[in-house]
Design an enzyme around this catalytic site. Structure first.
Site, PDB file in Angstrom:
ATOM      1  N   ASP A  88       3.930  77.105  37.240  1.00 58.53           N
ATOM      2  CA  ASP A  88       4.310  75.664  37.604  1.00 58.53           C
ATOM      3  C   ASP A  88       4.906  74.704  36.184  1.00 58.53           C
ATOM      4  O   ASP A  88       6.070  75.416  35.835  1.00 58.53           O
ATOM      5  CB  ASP A  88       3.125  74.522  38.069  1.00 58.53           C
ATOM      6  CG  ASP A  88       3.821  73.310  38.785  1.00 58.53           C
ATOM      7  OD1 ASP A  88       4.640  72.988  38.595  1.00 58.53           O
ATOM      8  OD2 ASP A  88       3.098  72.850  39.578  1.00 58.53           O
ATOM      9  N   ASN A  96      10.054  76.104  40.455  1.00 60.46           N
ATOM     10  CA  ASN A  96       8.753  75.018  40.144  1.00 60.46           C
ATOM     11  C   ASN A  96       9.229  74.366  38.924  1.00 60.46           C
ATOM     12  O   ASN A  96      10.150  73.444  38.510  1.00 60.46           O
ATOM     13  CB  ASN A  96       7.661  75.545  40.415  1.00 60.46           C
ATOM     14  CG  ASN A  96       6.408  74.457  40.756  1.00 60.46           C
ATOM     15  OD1 ASN A  96       6.736  73.236  40.348  1.00 60.46           O
ATOM     16  ND2 ASN A  96       5.346  74.865  41.446  1.00 60.46           N
TER      17      ASN A  96
END
Length: 565
Positions: free
Chosen positions: A482, A429
């Site tokens: 993330d 990610n």
């Protein structure tokens, strides 16, 4: 004659004044059943409500919530302390754990929900109190018709209990310090039954919360398969003290019962409410936390009402850009700190980056594209679905591509030529590089790791390591890491389920900064000095001024001081 009448009036007034040494008026206690929980479906429980005589039914009162029903001779203690003005007018709510009744099969056992409700981490029990039980309490009236009104301010609310009820109380305050700021904990179960053994670590790492805690335990407490209660409570006290919380304690020689707690309950209540209505203050946190956060600076709302914000990035001027992915719109944060629409369409980009020449790039299902001044796209590299990207000072890129279960990482040179450089990370990610641009960092969203690679001259990668160990909430199986960014000291900041986690160069989480709405998808440093930490939090974007300054990957590499051992 007038003097005689005045003297009589004064004498009469004196005889009607309530004195501290008068017997305290006795409050009312009533009992109810609650069986309408949606948070703990199928449960039935009883709860008792104590209302002091001093409560007038007009002004919302403070509240104390106790688990496992009435304990510690609490109504009599409250009568005395309220009468002596050593605690505010307080309504007591004493709730028992839920029981799930068996079906018609009489041989089946009822399910006692206590450990599930009390020992578990997360906000479920706090929500049960705030959304279900306390609203039900406020539908009741006293025997003489007074409506029960409870203050909604966390500064007016205390919560407590013993054993599992104690850790339940602490968890409610930990998860919702806006709703409960004062905790009474007797023989607390801060051990490995359902994960509460992590609290001493989290207390040291998470940005301190406005909670005041009184702990009680004895050296003869339990030492069983789940842990050592006596040692765990002492560790809690040391962690709270380390992080600068207001904490008090009473250690004795007793065992796992309420004997000692009942004796010290009046003292504990007086201490928990001391100074009220002055608000409970948060601690200062660790030296690592103090090196990042500025006292008095908090998150500020930048914008809200979006569908899913992502891709925050600042240009060389420190101007921040971000995307609302489902809407394919790009926003720019103006000089006034508020976002303005920058482009109506960006191809549903999920990641942005600026190149060393100031060029604006994005990635998404289309691969990697370069935008002109009107944000019209020119494809640079395609054939994969880009999720996030990072540019280097030499004009090259690294891109994560988790789509179609391929879980790939690509290197893209300045001409747009792509090269597959890694596979196998479980949903790669966020991505960034170290300040000296020698290491590549890739977030693995499906676990609690951030990987580290050594970047080779041709863009290939070596020495893949599960390097940064992140914290995951007890309510999830992964940290959902993330967005990644580094500051100029080499500290890595990671957007996760529990907030922004920042890690030292050795791969250890030094601190956790929760966001106001409990969500965080990506982060960036911006502002003219790159000391504003921005967080895109799904439907909202927040900003917070910090002591750290971001390392811009489009600039010349920076060599920070070496890592601590």
């Amino acid at each position: 004659m007038m003097r005689l009448l005045s003297a009589l009036a004064l004498l009469l007034a004196a005889t009607t004044v309530t004195r501290a040494d008068d017997p305290p008026p006795k409050g009312d206690v009533s009992k109810y059943t609650f069986d309408a929980s949606k948070i703990f479906p199928g449960t039935t429980r009883t709860y008792s409500v104590y209302v002091p005589k001093q409560y007038d039914g007009e002004k919302p009162a403070c509240v104390y919530v106790n688990q496992d029903g009435i304990g510690y001779n609490a109504p009599a203690v409250f009568d005395k302390l309220i009468h002596e003005k050593k605690m505010p007018v307080t309504i007591g709510v004493f709730v028992t754990p839920g029981v799930v009744k068996s079906a018609d099969n009489k041989a089946a056992l009822d399910r006692f929900n206590r450990s599930f409700e009390y020992d578990g981490l997360g906000d479920a029990y706090a929500r049960f109190l705030l959304e279900e039980l306390l609203p039900d309490v406020e539908t009741k009236k006293t025997a003489d018709g007074r409506a029960i009104k409870i203050s909604k301010s966390g500064n007016d609310r205390a919560i407590g209990g013993g054993s599992s009820g104690a850790v339940c109380a602490f968890t409610a305050a930990w998860e919702r310090p806006d709703a409960f700021s004062r905790v009474f904990s007797s023989i607390g179960t801060y051990v490995g039954l359902r994960g509460a053994n992590v609290y001493p670590t989290l207390i040291r790492k998470v940005e301190p919360k406005p909670i005041r805690v009184f702990l009680e335990d004895g050296e003869a407490d339990q030492n069983i398969y789940g842990g050592d209660w006596w040692m765990a409570n002492q560790e809690m006290e040391r962690s709270l003290k380390f992080a600068g919380y207001e904490v008090n304690h009473e250690w004795g020689k007793g065992g796992h019962n309420g004997t000692a707690a009942t004796k010290i309950f009046p003292e504990a209540m007086e201490w928990l409410w001391k100074g009220w209505p002055e608000p409970v203050k948060a601690g200062k946190g660790s030296s690592q936390m103090q090196a990042v956060l500025i006292p008095g600076e908090d998150w500020k709302l930048v914008g809200e009402g979006y569908k899913f914000t992502e891709g925050p990035i600042a240009n060389a001027k420190g101007e921040l850009f971000f995307t609302d992915v489902p809407e394919a719109k790009t926003y720019k944060v103006g000089d006034d700190g508020k976002p303005v629409l920058f482009s109506e369409t960006n191809g549903k980009a999920s990641g942005f980056a600026f190149g060393p020449d100031g060029s604006f790039y994005g990635c998404g299902g289309f691969g990697v594209a370069k935008y002109d001044s009107a944000l019209k796209t020119t494809k640079l590299a395609d054939g994969f679905g880009g999720n996030d990207l990072v540019t280097l000072h030499n004009g090259t890129f690294f891109v994560t591509a988790p789509g179609n279960n391929k879980n790939e990482v690509y290197f893209v040179n300045a001409k747009g030529d792509k090269k597959l450089v890694d596979t196998g990370i479980k949903f790669p990610n966020g991505i960034t590089v170290s300040p000296d641009q020698s290491l590549l960092y890739v977030a693995e969203s499906r676990t609690h790791w951030v990987y580290s690679f050594v970047i080779q001259p041709d863009g290939s990668l070596k020495h893949k390591q599960k390097y940064f160990h992140l914290h995951a909430p007890d309510t999830a199986d992964e940290a959902s890491a993330d967005g990644l960014k580094c500051d100029r000291n080499g500290v890595l900041y990671v957007a996760t389920r529990v907030g922004v986690q920042f890690c030292d160069q050795a791969g250890r989480v030094n601190g956790i900064i929760p966001t106001p709405n409990g969500k965080c998808a990506n982060i960036a440093f911006g502002g003219k000095d790159f000391d504003i930490l921005y967080a895109t939090c799904i439907d909202k974007v927040y900003a917070r001024k910090v002591k750290a300054k971001g390392a811009n990957t489009f600039e010349a590499p920076i060599k920070p001081a070496g890592p601590r051992l």
